[in-house]
Design an enzyme around this catalytic site. Structure first.
Site, PDB file in Angstrom:
ATOM      1  N   GLN A  80       9.440   0.042  -2.981  1.00  0.00           N
ATOM      2  CA  GLN A  80       8.431   0.676  -2.262  1.00  0.00           C
ATOM      3  C   GLN A  80       7.374   1.512  -2.972  1.00  0.00           C
ATOM      4  OE1 GLN A  80      10.005   2.321   1.308  1.00  0.00           O
ATOM      5  NE2 GLN A  80      11.105   0.437   2.001  1.00  0.00           N
ATOM      6  N   ARG A  81       6.153   1.766  -2.532  1.00  0.00           N
ATOM      7  CA  ARG A  81       5.063   2.622  -2.948  1.00  0.00           C
ATOM      8  C   ARG A  81       4.658   2.076  -4.310  1.00  0.00           C
ATOM      9  NH1 ARG A  81       5.012   5.883   1.208  1.00  0.00           N
ATOM     10  NH2 ARG A  81       6.872   6.597   2.080  1.00  0.00           N
ATOM     11  N   ASN A  82       4.816   0.911  -4.723  1.00  0.00           N
ATOM     12  CA  ASN A  82       4.041   0.409  -6.107  1.00  0.00           C
ATOM     13  C   ASN A  82       3.297  -0.823  -5.910  1.00  0.00           C
ATOM     14  OD1 ASN A  82       5.876   1.823  -8.146  1.00  0.00           O
ATOM     15  ND2 ASN A  82       7.494   1.438  -6.771  1.00  0.00           N
ATOM     16  N   GLY A  83       2.767  -0.964  -4.723  1.00  0.00           N
ATOM     17  CA  GLY A  83       2.039  -2.074  -4.464  1.00  0.00           C
ATOM     18  C   GLY A  83       2.346  -3.604  -4.164  1.00  0.00           C
ATOM     19  N   GLU A 139       2.330  -9.911  14.457  1.00  0.00           N
ATOM     20  CA  GLU A 139       3.209  -9.497  15.724  1.00  0.00           C
ATOM     21  C   GLU A 139       3.447  -8.188  15.615  1.00  0.00           C
ATOM     22  OE1 GLU A 139       7.234 -10.678  17.895  1.00  0.00           O
ATOM     23  OE2 GLU A 139       6.845 -11.700  15.949  1.00  0.00           O
TER      24      GLU A 139
END
Length: 429
Positions: free
Chosen positions: A242-245, A270
């Site tokens: 996460q937080r790496n694009g 959704e």
């Protein structure tokens, strides 16, 4: 009782286990072991507590590619066998396939075997790269992932008919419960499900090894008269990535797949979480800003810059001052207004296969990006355009209010929406 109560989120430790050669190749800053879930209430109850143990550690490991599972439950003390002591392994085993490993050496052997034999199932639809830990290479989409100077990532599209995927999905679906609030398992009997799986690819000495990063589940439903809508239902990137694009790249892969399929009318989402809404807005805006024909028709011939469609000073230097400042919108120069030409907006919405409300919001953000606050006529037209959409969207609630209260509520909502648009536009670089 608190002495014998454990926090389930802290007790459950997850690991993506790599083969020895793979692990040795990792730089020190990268670690894919011993991270924790965001939620465990679907498994251990609303309070996310486990009773009856001291120093409880639930060790759940996954082979980083095949996601073969190993489960171990350890503790320093356990209360005597009573009805109040939670059966940790028995509870968790109800949410994972029964063939999980209990023997650590057998699991490690499986990890080594999978490192050379496992390959993702389905059709490769998208690739991108990140610079290598050695500092070489560049990041980018659709680049050669086998280049030794980059770290490669691949996205595969698949469904229930793909050989072996149903079993693979049963291993990876646990992440939906652990990372998506309100997430639940999907029905395998429904044939309309499709999936995109994101993997990291590492070129080894002899063969490539693959490591699971995240995935999204998609569902097709009918769109009159002869097409389908693709609904993005579940979307998860594991904690170490996460937080790496990577979420943005997975979303781009899905969107490009939708554009490539003539039978799909549009992409919908959704019940998106706030973080996903931001990711979606940012990527959709960047796509529109870089779309030369759309921007020229919308804002005039000078709207697209050589910086990939950046307008109004939005770029690495920010939205004002050093980035060149916000450019003023002159009404009549383009179709986007304000007010926007509704027929033109609908034509582009259909062509770009973006859901109605989402595309209207994107257009409103782009107008705001270029709006000259000193142009009172344009500012009023913009305000009325946004309020018209808000009124239609919230008609049932607003229609019950007295006119003065309705106007006050609309203005309050407009200001809140405008403020949020400013926040989202600041994310576009």
């Amino acid at each position: 009782m608190t002495d014998w109560t454990s926090d389930a989120n802290e007790a459950l430790t997850l690991s993506l286990v790599r083969a020895k050669e793979d692990k040795e190749s990792l730089p020190e800053v990268e670690s894919y072991e011993k991270f924790h879930p965001s939620f465990t209430y679907p498994i251990f109850g609303e309070d996310e507590k486990i009773y009856g143990y001291n120093d409880l550690v639930i060790d759940l490991r996954f082979a980083s590619g095949s996601l073969a599972q190993y489960l171990s439950v350890k503790y320093s003390q356990k209360l005597g066998s009573t009805s109040t002591v939670d059966d940790v392994e028995g509870t968790l085993s109800g949410f994972i396939p029964p063939e999980y490993y209990k023997d650590e050496s057998a699991f490690f052997k499986r990890v080594e075997e999978d490192s050379t034999s496992f390959t993702p199932s389905g059709k490769l639809i998208y690739t991108y790269t990140r610079p290598s830990p050695k500092g070489k290479g560049v990041a980018g989409a659709q680049q050669d992932v086998d280049n030794e100077d980059v770290v490669g990532f691949e996205v595969y599209h698949t469904n229930w008919e793909t050989a072996g995927f149903r079993e693979y999905h049963r291993r990876m679906q646990l992440f939906i419960l652990l990372y998506i609030e309100g997430g639940s398992y999907i029905n395998e009997e429904e044939d309309s499900w499709e999936f995109v799986v994101l993997c990291r690819k590492r070129r080894g000495t002899d063969v490539a090894t693959y490591h699971f990063v995240g995935y999204s589940s998609l569902y097709q439903f009918y769109c009159f008269p002869e097409k389908v809508r693709m609904r993005l239902s579940q979307f998860v990137i594991l904690t170490p990535y996460q937080r790496n694009g990577h979420g943005s790249e997975l979303y781009k892969a899905i969107y490009q797949y939708v554009l490539s399929q003539p039978s799909i009318a549009e992409l919908t989402v959704e019940d998106p979480a706030e973080a996903f809404e931001d990711l979606r807005d940012k990527n959709d805006l960047e796509m529109l800003l870089a779309h030369e024909q759309f921007m020229q028709e919308g804002f005039g011939a000078g709207a697209v810059t050589h910086g990939g469609g950046r307008v109004g000073g939005v770029g690495r230097a920010g939205r004002s001052g050093r980035g060149g400042g916000r450019q003023a919108t002159s009404t009549g120069q383009g179709k986007i207004g304000p007010p926007a030409d509704k027929a033109w907006v609908e034509k582009w919405r259909r062509e770009l296969k973006i859901a109605g409300r989402q595309f209207q919001r994107l257009v409103e953000m782009l107008i705001l990006l270029k709006l000259d606050p000193t142009d009172l006529r344009a500012a009023r037209a913009y305000r009325l355009q946004v309020k018209e959409r808000l009124y239609r969207f919230n008609f049932e609630i607003l229609a019950q209010l007295e006119p003065d209260e309705r106007h006050e509520k609309l203005e309050e909502t407009f200001q809140s929406v405008k403020e949020d648009y400013e926040r989202i536009l600041a994310l576009v670089r």
